[in-house]
Design an enzyme around this catalytic site. Sequence first.
Site, PDB file in Angstrom:
ATOM      1  N   HIS A  50      28.411  56.366  49.470  1.00  0.00           N
ATOM      2  CA  HIS A  50      29.410  55.327  49.286  1.00  0.00           C
ATOM      3  C   HIS A  50      30.499  55.827  48.337  1.00  0.00           C
ATOM      4  CE1 HIS A  50      26.609  54.361  45.848  1.00  0.00           C
ATOM      5  NE2 HIS A  50      27.767  54.352  45.230  1.00  0.00           N
TER       6      HIS A  50
HETATM    7  P1  TYD Z   1      22.210  51.604  45.982  1.00  0.00           P
HETATM    8  O1  TYD Z   1      23.675  51.355  45.868  1.00  0.00           O
HETATM    9  O2  TYD Z   1      21.613  51.659  47.346  1.00  0.00           O
HETATM   10  O3  TYD Z   1      21.842  52.937  45.198  1.00  0.00           O
HETATM   11  P2  TYD Z   1      22.360  54.440  45.483  1.00  0.00           P
HETATM   12  O4  TYD Z   1      23.809  54.458  45.225  1.00  0.00           O
HETATM   13  O5  TYD Z   1      21.640  55.276  44.500  1.00  0.00           O
HETATM   14  O6  TYD Z   1      21.982  54.795  46.875  1.00  0.00           O
HETATM   15  O7  TYD Z   1      21.447  50.499  45.114  1.00  0.00           O
HETATM   16  C1  TYD Z   1      20.102  50.178  45.338  1.00  0.00           C
HETATM   17  C2  TYD Z   1      19.911  48.674  45.129  1.00  0.00           C
HETATM   18  O8  TYD Z   1      20.111  48.323  43.767  1.00  0.00           O
HETATM   19  C3  TYD Z   1      20.880  47.857  45.942  1.00  0.00           C
HETATM   20  O9  TYD Z   1      20.173  46.726  46.444  1.00  0.00           O
HETATM   21  C4  TYD Z   1      21.910  47.397  44.947  1.00  0.00           C
HETATM   22  C5  TYD Z   1      21.115  47.335  43.642  1.00  0.00           C
HETATM   23  N1  TYD Z   1      21.893  47.613  42.434  1.00  0.00           N
HETATM   24  C6  TYD Z   1      22.054  46.619  41.481  1.00  0.00           C
HETATM   25  O10 TYD Z   1      21.588  45.472  41.632  1.00  0.00           O
HETATM   26  N2  TYD Z   1      22.737  46.904  40.340  1.00  0.00           N
HETATM   27  C7  TYD Z   1      23.271  48.131  40.119  1.00  0.00           C
HETATM   28  O11 TYD Z   1      23.892  48.347  39.056  1.00  0.00           O
HETATM   29  C8  TYD Z   1      23.119  49.157  41.125  1.00  0.00           C
HETATM   30  C9  TYD Z   1      23.710  50.525  40.923  1.00  0.00           C
HETATM   31  C10 TYD Z   1      22.421  48.847  42.261  1.00  0.00           C
END
Ligand code: TYD
Length: 132
Positions: A50
Amino acid sequence: MSNWRMIDFSALGDERGSLIALESHKNIPFLIRRVYYIYDTKIGVSRGFHAHRDLEQVAVCVSGECTFFLDDGHQREEILLDSPIKGLYLGSMVWREMSNFSHNCVLMVLASRHYDELDYIRNYEDFLRDIK
Ligand code: TYD
């Protein structure tokens, strides 16, 4: 010029060991509003995939190592984060993918904003369209 760069932190070391302090608008170039960390990542897993519209972040591998693949639509770079004295600054509109997490990797991320799903671009084609 790419919207990412490495930041070298100064370690405060003495005979007891090492300590690094991170402070908003000092060695971190924004006001820190959120901290999260990724750990216990399973072998072979890649994360991220992303970009963020506005968010700025600094990623620090406080233990172990992992690889960031970065792309701003013009330049691409692969960066190994393998030291707690190195931070990776990520500005807005940088596509990131993280992989090669070592079993002991703790990836800490400092962020300039609270969590907001609307700030995410999770589709690469949308990302390429939006940076034009
Ligand atoms: P995600 O964006 O998939 O992580 P990565 O970028 O490492 O692949 O995030 C995983 C889950 O955690 C998703 O459901 C969103 C949640 N999340 C939060 O609630 N707060 C946060 O600060 C972050 C970074 C993620």
